[in-house]
Write a protein that holds these residues in place. Structure first.
Motif, mmCIF file in Angstrom:
data_model
loop_
_atom_site.group_PDB
_atom_site.id
_atom_site.type_symbol
_atom_site.label_atom_id
_atom_site.label_comp_id
_atom_site.label_asym_id
_atom_site.label_seq_id
_atom_site.Cartn_x
_atom_site.Cartn_y
_atom_site.Cartn_z
ATOM 1 N N ASN A 1 10.393 6.746 14.914
ATOM 2 C CA ASN A 1 9.927 5.374 15.116
ATOM 3 C C ASN A 1 8.608 5.145 14.375
ATOM 4 O OD1 ASN A 1 11.408 3.370 16.909
ATOM 5 N ND2 ASN A 1 11.659 5.259 18.080
ATOM 6 N N THR A 2 7.719 6.123 14.417
ATOM 7 C CA THR A 2 6.448 6.000 13.713
ATOM 8 C C THR A 2 6.663 5.942 12.205
ATOM 9 O OG1 THR A 2 5.285 7.138 15.498
ATOM 10 C CG2 THR A 2 4.177 7.059 13.352
ATOM 11 N N TRP A 3 7.503 6.837 11.667
ATOM 12 C CA TRP A 3 7.789 6.802 10.231
ATOM 13 C C TRP A 3 8.425 5.474 9.823
ATOM 14 C CZ3 TRP A 3 5.512 9.462 6.757
ATOM 15 C CH2 TRP A 3 5.109 10.784 7.001
ATOM 16 N N ASN A 4 9.352 4.977 10.657
ATOM 17 C CA ASN A 4 9.972 3.680 10.359
ATOM 18 C C ASN A 4 8.918 2.586 10.261
ATOM 19 O OD1 ASN A 4 13.005 3.968 12.447
ATOM 20 N ND2 ASN A 4 12.552 4.844 10.457
ATOM 21 N N CYS B 1 14.925 0.358 8.722
ATOM 22 C CA CYS B 1 14.096 1.048 7.733
ATOM 23 C C CYS B 1 14.977 1.583 6.602
ATOM 24 C CB CYS B 1 13.317 2.187 8.390
ATOM 25 S SG CYS B 1 12.236 3.046 7.227
ATOM 26 N N ALA B 2 14.968 0.889 5.476
ATOM 27 C CA ALA B 2 15.837 1.231 4.347
ATOM 28 C C ALA B 2 15.563 2.631 3.805
ATOM 29 C CB ALA B 2 15.691 0.191 3.245
ATOM 30 N N TYR B 3 14.285 2.975 3.637
ATOM 31 C CA TYR B 3 13.959 4.291 3.092
ATOM 32 C C TYR B 3 14.484 5.397 4.006
ATOM 33 C CZ TYR B 3 11.570 8.254 1.062
ATOM 34 O OH TYR B 3 11.318 9.479 0.474
ATOM 35 N N LEU C 1 0.817 -1.209 0.000
ATOM 36 C CA LEU C 1 0.000 0.000 0.000
ATOM 37 C C LEU C 1 0.859 1.271 0.000
ATOM 38 C CD1 LEU C 1 -2.899 1.236 0.579
ATOM 39 C CD2 LEU C 1 -2.250 1.106 2.972
ATOM 40 N N ASN C 2 0.500 2.229 -0.828
ATOM 41 C CA ASN C 2 1.144 3.530 -0.819
ATOM 42 C C ASN C 2 0.469 4.357 0.287
ATOM 43 O OD1 ASN C 2 1.887 6.220 -1.181
ATOM 44 N ND2 ASN C 2 2.109 5.986 -3.387
ATOM 45 N N PHE D 1 4.359 -0.906 5.128
ATOM 46 C CA PHE D 1 3.848 -0.719 3.773
ATOM 47 C C PHE D 1 5.001 -0.612 2.775
ATOM 48 C CE2 PHE D 1 0.564 1.300 6.538
ATOM 49 C CZ PHE D 1 -0.400 0.326 6.359
ATOM 50 N N SER D 2 5.904 -1.543 2.882
ATOM 51 C CA SER D 2 7.134 -1.557 2.094
ATOM 52 C C SER D 2 6.920 -1.183 0.634
ATOM 53 C CB SER D 2 7.735 -2.957 2.159
ATOM 54 O OG SER D 2 8.848 -3.044 1.323
#
Length: 152
Positions: free
Chosen positions: A128-131, A48-50, A5-6, A137-138
């Motif tokens: 942490n929330t963004w991660n 979290c790669a991004y 999901l985006n 939703f990879s």
């Protein structure tokens, strides 16, 4: 891994608060270079790669050295960080693990005012929330596409 999901497209209302927190933190007395180090370290812990891509690029944009970025996962064993940075990194790791020993609290209080400590904790909570959103939703297609300074 396939794209999921985006979440930024499908949940803009849910993310509005996170973007507002980011805007608040950019005006915080916590220096941007320190906040970026904390965001990078928490993203390392969470895998979290991004966010690792994003915060490494932003850190470099703000003058961070390669040596300090490469050594961040072993910050306790390197001489590259100030006492204030070390206290913030210990705090970030403890808050991320949901276990903050008294010794960690005492150490961070030596280097941060009450207002700064609240803002530092908010910064740790926010990343942490963004991660968690990025991991849940990879979207491997976007990893590596972030442009330094893209979000402020």
């Amino acid at each position: 891994m396939e794209q999921r999901l985006n979440f930024q497209e499908k949940g803009p209302g849910a993310l509005k608060g996170l973007f507002q927190i980011g805007a608040y933190l950019r005006k915080s007395p916590i220096e941007e270079s320190l906040r970026t180090l904390v965001e990078f370290r928490v993203s390392q812990i969470n895998g979290c790669a991004y966010c690792l891509d994003m915060h490494s690029k932003d850190a470099r944009l703000h003058g961070e050295t390669e040596q300090r970025l490469y050594g961040l996962s072993a910050w306790r064993e390197t001489p590259f960080y100030t006492d204030r940075e070390r206290a913030a990194l210990a705090w970030a790791e403890a808050v991320t693990a949901c276990h903050v020993p008294d010794e960690t609290y005492k150490r961070v209080k030596e280097h941060f005012t009450d207002e700064e400590l609240v803002d530092l904790t908010l910064a740790v909570s926010n990343i942490n929330t963004w991660n968690r959103f990025n991991i849940a939703f990879s979207n491997p297609a976007v990893v590596g596409t972030y442009q330094p300074g893209q979000f402020g």
